[in-house]
Design a protein around this motif. Structure first.
Motif, PDB file in Angstrom:
ATOM      1  N   LYS A   1      15.126   4.400  -4.540  1.00 49.76           N
ATOM      2  CA  LYS A   1      16.108   3.809  -5.435  1.00 49.76           C
ATOM      3  C   LYS A   1      15.668   2.423  -5.885  1.00 49.76           C
ATOM      4  O   LYS A   1      15.882   2.039  -7.054  1.00 49.76           O
ATOM      5  N   ASN A   2      15.030   1.689  -4.970  1.00 47.23           N
ATOM      6  CA  ASN A   2      14.574   0.341  -5.291  1.00 47.23           C
ATOM      7  C   ASN A   2      13.126   0.334  -5.776  1.00 47.23           C
ATOM      8  O   ASN A   2      12.494  -0.732  -5.836  1.00 47.23           O
ATOM      9  N   ARG A   3      12.588   1.508  -6.133  1.00 49.11           N
ATOM     10  CA  ARG A   3      11.276   1.659  -6.733  1.00 49.11           C
ATOM     11  C   ARG A   3      10.149   1.114  -5.832  1.00 49.11           C
ATOM     12  O   ARG A   3       9.135   0.610  -6.308  1.00 49.11           O
ATOM     13  N   MET A   4      10.330   1.200  -4.540  1.00 48.21           N
ATOM     14  CA  MET A   4       9.267   0.803  -3.626  1.00 48.21           C
ATOM     15  C   MET A   4       8.253   1.933  -3.447  1.00 48.21           C
ATOM     16  O   MET A   4       7.070   1.694  -3.226  1.00 48.21           O
ATOM     17  N   ILE A   5       8.703   3.164  -3.562  1.00 44.65           N
ATOM     18  CA  ILE A   5       7.854   4.340  -3.481  1.00 44.65           C
ATOM     19  C   ILE A   5       8.378   5.356  -4.486  1.00 44.65           C
ATOM     20  O   ILE A   5       9.522   5.240  -4.962  1.00 44.65           O
ATOM     21  N   ASN A   6       7.541   6.342  -4.821  1.00 46.92           N
ATOM     22  CA  ASN A   6       8.029   7.424  -5.654  1.00 46.92           C
ATOM     23  C   ASN A   6       8.299   8.657  -4.788  1.00 46.92           C
ATOM     24  O   ASN A   6       8.188   8.607  -3.549  1.00 46.92           O
ATOM     25  N   ASP A   7       8.615   9.762  -5.427  1.00 50.54           N
ATOM     26  CA  ASP A   7       9.015  10.956  -4.679  1.00 50.54           C
ATOM     27  C   ASP A   7       7.879  11.562  -3.855  1.00 50.54           C
ATOM     28  O   ASP A   7       8.137  12.281  -2.875  1.00 50.54           O
ATOM     29  N   ARG A   8       6.649  11.322  -4.216  1.00 49.88           N
ATOM     30  CA  ARG A   8       5.529  11.930  -3.521  1.00 49.88           C
ATOM     31  C   ARG A   8       4.954  11.045  -2.428  1.00 49.88           C
ATOM     32  O   ARG A   8       4.140  11.504  -1.626  1.00 49.88           O
ATOM     33  N   GLN A   9       5.321   9.816  -2.403  1.00 53.15           N
ATOM     34  CA  GLN A   9       4.734   8.867  -1.452  1.00 53.15           C
ATOM     35  C   GLN A   9       5.523   8.832  -0.134  1.00 53.15           C
ATOM     36  O   GLN A   9       6.719   9.144  -0.096  1.00 53.15           O
ATOM     37  N   THR A  10       4.835   8.434   0.927  1.00 53.96           N
ATOM     38  CA  THR A  10       5.418   8.442   2.277  1.00 53.96           C
ATOM     39  C   THR A  10       6.395   7.293   2.436  1.00 53.96           C
ATOM     40  O   THR A  10       6.051   6.128   2.163  1.00 53.96           O
ATOM     41  N   PRO A  11       7.621   7.550   2.856  1.00 54.28           N
ATOM     42  CA  PRO A  11       8.586   6.480   3.085  1.00 54.28           C
ATOM     43  C   PRO A  11       8.187   5.673   4.330  1.00 54.28           C
ATOM     44  O   PRO A  11       7.336   6.090   5.115  1.00 54.28           O
ATOM     45  N   PRO A  12       8.809   4.518   4.536  1.00 55.42           N
ATOM     46  CA  PRO A  12       8.441   3.699   5.706  1.00 55.42           C
ATOM     47  C   PRO A  12       8.849   4.340   7.033  1.00 55.42           C
ATOM     48  O   PRO A  12       8.240   4.050   8.070  1.00 55.42           O
ATOM     49  N   VAL A  13       9.849   5.212   7.007  1.00 60.79           N
ATOM     50  CA  VAL A  13      10.347   5.826   8.242  1.00 60.79           C
ATOM     51  C   VAL A  13      10.189   7.336   8.114  1.00 60.79           C
ATOM     52  O   VAL A  13      10.600   7.925   7.111  1.00 60.79           O
ATOM     53  N   ILE A  14       9.579   7.973   9.127  1.00 61.24           N
ATOM     54  CA  ILE A  14       9.434   9.429   9.127  1.00 61.24           C
ATOM     55  C   ILE A  14       9.941   9.980  10.457  1.00 61.24           C
ATOM     56  O   ILE A  14      10.000   9.271  11.473  1.00 61.24           O
ATOM     57  N   ILE A  15      10.321  11.247  10.407  1.00 60.45           N
ATOM     58  CA  ILE A  15      10.825  11.909  11.615  1.00 60.45           C
ATOM     59  C   ILE A  15       9.651  12.251  12.534  1.00 60.45           C
ATOM     60  O   ILE A  15       8.520  12.501  12.087  1.00 60.45           O
ATOM     61  N   LYS A  16       9.906  12.297  13.814  1.00 57.29           N
ATOM     62  CA  LYS A  16       8.838  12.518  14.789  1.00 57.29           C
ATOM     63  C   LYS A  16       8.167  13.874  14.598  1.00 57.29           C
ATOM     64  O   LYS A  16       6.941  13.991  14.681  1.00 57.29           O
TER      65      LYS A  16
ATOM     66  N   HIS B   1       0.836  -1.190   0.000  1.00 58.29           N
ATOM     67  CA  HIS B   1       0.000   0.000   0.000  1.00 58.29           C
ATOM     68  C   HIS B   1       0.878   1.251   0.000  1.00 58.29           C
ATOM     69  O   HIS B   1       1.854   1.337   0.731  1.00 58.29           O
ATOM     70  N   LYS B   2       0.493   2.234  -0.810  1.00 59.25           N
ATOM     71  CA  LYS B   2       1.274   3.461  -0.937  1.00 59.25           C
ATOM     72  C   LYS B   2       0.350   4.662  -0.836  1.00 59.25           C
ATOM     73  O   LYS B   2      -0.786   4.621  -1.335  1.00 59.25           O
ATOM     74  N   SER B   3       0.859   5.734  -0.199  1.00 57.24           N
ATOM     75  CA  SER B   3       0.065   6.950  -0.048  1.00 57.24           C
ATOM     76  C   SER B   3       0.994   8.117   0.221  1.00 57.24           C
ATOM     77  O   SER B   3       2.070   7.957   0.813  1.00 57.24           O
ATOM     78  N   ALA B   4       0.565   9.286  -0.221  1.00 56.57           N
ATOM     79  CA  ALA B   4       1.344  10.492   0.053  1.00 56.57           C
ATOM     80  C   ALA B   4       1.058  11.046   1.443  1.00 56.57           C
ATOM     81  O   ALA B   4       1.798  11.897   1.941  1.00 56.57           O
ATOM     82  N   ASP B   5      -0.009  10.577   2.055  1.00 55.33           N
ATOM     83  CA  ASP B   5      -0.386  11.043   3.394  1.00 55.33           C
ATOM     84  C   ASP B   5       0.112  10.044   4.435  1.00 55.33           C
ATOM     85  O   ASP B   5      -0.241   8.857   4.379  1.00 55.33           O
ATOM     86  N   PRO B   6       0.941  10.473   5.370  1.00 53.90           N
ATOM     87  CA  PRO B   6       1.430   9.534   6.389  1.00 53.90           C
ATOM     88  C   PRO B   6       0.307   8.875   7.175  1.00 53.90           C
ATOM     89  O   PRO B   6       0.440   7.728   7.606  1.00 53.90           O
ATOM     90  N   LEU B   7      -0.819   9.596   7.366  1.00 53.73           N
ATOM     91  CA  LEU B   7      -1.894   9.051   8.195  1.00 53.73           C
ATOM     92  C   LEU B   7      -2.752   8.041   7.443  1.00 53.73           C
ATOM     93  O   LEU B   7      -3.584   7.372   8.052  1.00 53.73           O
ATOM     94  N   THR B   8      -2.588   7.918   6.119  1.00 53.31           N
ATOM     95  CA  THR B   8      -3.330   6.915   5.340  1.00 53.31           C
ATOM     96  C   THR B   8      -2.401   5.872   4.741  1.00 53.31           C
ATOM     97  O   THR B   8      -2.800   5.130   3.837  1.00 53.31           O
ATOM     98  N   SER B   9      -1.166   5.814   5.224  1.00 49.08           N
ATOM     99  CA  SER B   9      -0.185   4.856   4.688  1.00 49.08           C
ATOM    100  C   SER B   9      -0.200   3.539   5.435  1.00 49.08           C
ATOM    101  O   SER B   9       0.715   2.729   5.279  1.00 49.08           O
ATOM    102  N   ARG B  10      -1.203   3.332   6.270  1.00 47.37           N
ATOM    103  CA  ARG B  10      -1.378   2.126   7.084  1.00 47.37           C
ATOM    104  C   ARG B  10      -0.333   2.020   8.196  1.00 47.37           C
ATOM    105  O   ARG B  10      -0.679   1.966   9.358  1.00 47.37           O
ATOM    106  N   PHE B  11       0.939   1.975   7.804  1.00 47.40           N
ATOM    107  CA  PHE B  11       1.988   1.846   8.821  1.00 47.40           C
ATOM    108  C   PHE B  11       3.135   2.794   8.502  1.00 47.40           C
ATOM    109  O   PHE B  11       3.559   2.900   7.336  1.00 47.40           O
ATOM    110  N   VAL B  12       3.631   3.475   9.516  1.00 50.23           N
ATOM    111  CA  VAL B  12       4.862   4.271   9.409  1.00 50.23           C
ATOM    112  C   VAL B  12       5.650   4.051  10.696  1.00 50.23           C
ATOM    113  O   VAL B  12       5.077   3.888  11.789  1.00 50.23           O
ATOM    114  N   PHE B  13       6.958   4.054  10.545  1.00 48.42           N
ATOM    115  CA  PHE B  13       7.843   3.918  11.710  1.00 48.42           C
ATOM    116  C   PHE B  13       8.354   5.312  12.076  1.00 48.42           C
ATOM    117  O   PHE B  13       8.919   6.009  11.231  1.00 48.42           O
TER     118      PHE B  13
END
Length: 482
Positions: A155-170, A126-138
């Motif tokens: 780099k590994n094409r898991m997300i694009n530039d607009r989508q939320t990465p798996p890890v975000i800053i607090k 699942h991919k989303s640009a909104d951290p709150l709709t990305s199901r899971f974020v660390f």
């Protein structure tokens, strides 16, 4: 977390993070005070928590998390094989190999790689640009980890530039929650921006939080210059005020701790503690002075109350003493009247007895004269022969008795014995009739030829003290009559 939960978000912790938390806390407590750093150390320095609480969290971290409403989700890299394709073993190895922070701790790097991999697997593509709709974020506070995870996934094409990465800053998550829940508030007059105070305080705290690199840089330079000052620096690290001043002076940057300013930084740390201590001392001195003044006033009021009570008690005691004196005087008067009455009655008894003895003595004397006269002139007057013989016999025996007792030099029985016995009998009978103490009054009188008289000193002893001087001026009635 309250705001996030309010819009339907859940907060969970991975088991690998629980283990990492316990290791980090244990590592922090095992370090000397000068080498400790991090948010937990800051909380300890501010007395927000104590070491016992930290050790209880180390022993049972899951229970501590449950108490704040955070659950531990039991999952690891082998739990869900069906989700491995979203971040497989080869991808995990590549991610782990590229980590360039915490190079001295394999456990820390494995933790970060595992968290990134599990987050991507839980998303299940699942991919989303909104951290709150990305199901899971660390969520982390390590910006290097965030940048690396975002670049790796792109780099590994898991997300694009607009989508939320798996890890975000607090702070990014906090900003998102603030925008969703606290940016605009409807008001009857206007719309206004309401920034949560907790976020502002947390941002300021991050700026002032001691950084290990800054503390180590200052300590090393002081140790090179003067080892004794380095020890002083270690002692000052135990005081939060000194540490905050150090971070103020260095702006949290180790490059500003140069060989030219370690002594200045140490002096600033000293002043921070001294100024705080001085202010605290002055505050306590003012409080003590106020308390002393209050106690002084209270003592003065208590003293005045005690003095007034003492005066009142003294006045009451004086009144009681005066009443006792009056009562004593009254009782003394009663006793005096009673004693004087007794003595007057005894005087009357003595006077009557002395008059009777006088008459008895007169009668006996005249009887003796008559008998002697009759014996001497019995033949002349013509008395019977038997009366003359009896009278002569009585006179002869009486003369013989007196002659023998005189020769024996022993007391003789005569009128005095008879009169004394009669007087004593009358005195005792009279005292008994009056209900008086026989022994006391018999001891105070004397008998002389049947006459009773007072012994002056003993009569004075029967009177109260104030009246004893009157005895010499008032002779007994029997003496007056005699």
């Amino acid at each position: 977390m309250t705001s996030l939960r309010g819009i339907g978000c859940n907060v969970i912790v991975l088991p690998v993070s629980v283990e990492e938390m316990s290791r980090n806390l244990q590592s922090m407590l095992s370090q000397p005070l000068s080498a400790r750093h991090g948010p937990t150390h800051s909380a300890l320095m501010k007395n927000e928590i104590n070491e016992d609480f930290v050790r209880s969290v180390i022993r049972d971290p899951e229970r501590a998390l449950q108490q704040v409403g955070v659950t531990v989700r039991p999952i690891d890299l082998t739990t869900t094989p069906s989700q491995t394709k979203f971040f497989d073993k080869a991808t995990y190895d590549d991610f782990f190999a590229g980590i360039r922070w915490k190079v001295d701790s394999v456990d820390a790097r494995e933790h970060d790689a595992t968290c990134a991999a599990l987050t991507m697997r839980l998303r299940a593509g699942h991919k989303s640009a909104d951290p709150l709709t990305s199901r899971f974020v660390f969520v982390t506070t390590n910006p290097i980890f965030v940048d690396y995870a975002r670049d790796f996934c792109r780099k590994n094409r898991m997300i694009n530039d607009r989508q939320t990465p798996p890890v975000i800053i607090k702070r990014e998550l906090a900003m998102t929650a603030w925008l969703r829940t606290g940016l605009v508030r409807d008001d009857a007059k206007a719309k206004q921006v309401d920034i949560p105070r907790g976020h502002l305080i947390a941002s300021c705290e991050r700026v002032l939080r001691p950084r290990k690199e800054v503390l180590k840089a200052v300590h090393d330079k002081l140790k090179e210059f003067d080892p004794e000052r380095a020890q002083q620096f270690e002692l000052l690290l135990s005081d939060q005020r000194s540490v905050e001043r150090l971070m103020d002076e260095t702006l949290g940057l180790e490059r500003l701790a140069t060989t030219a300013n370690p002594q200045m930084l140490l002096e600033e740390m000293r002043n921070a503690t001294a100024n705080e201590v001085r202010s605290e001392y002055e505050r306590k001195a003012r409080v003590a002075a106020q308390r002393h003044g209050q106690e002084k006033r209270e003592l003065k009021e208590a003293h005045e109350a005690d003095v007034a009570e003492a005066k009142r008690a003294l006045g009451q005691r004086d009144a009681e003493l005066e009443a006792l004196r009056a009562e004593r005087k009254r009782l003394h008067g009663i006793a005096l009247a009673a004693r004087q009455g007794e003595i007057d009655r005894v005087d009357t008894l003595i006077s009557g007895s002395n008059r009777f003895i006088g008459r008895l003595e007169t009668g006996l004397t005249w009887s003796t004269v008559v008998i002697l006269s009759a014996g001497a002139a019995g033949s002349v007057v013509g008395l019977p022969q038997s009366a003359a013989v009896a009278t002569a016999g009585i006179l002869g025996l009486t003369g013989l008795y007196h002659t023998v007792r005189e020769l024996q030099q022993k007391p003789k029985i005569g009128f005095q014995n008879l009169l004394d016995g009669v007087a004593r009998f009358r005195l005792r009978r009279g005292l008994k009739t009056l209900g008086l103490d026989r022994a006391k009054f018999e001891d105070a009188v004397e008998l002389r030829y049947g006459r009773i008289s007072w012994v002056t000193e003993k009569r004075a002893g029967l009177l109260p003290t104030n009246d004893r001087k009157l005895v010499a001026a008032a002779p007994p009635r029997d003496l007056e009559e005699a």
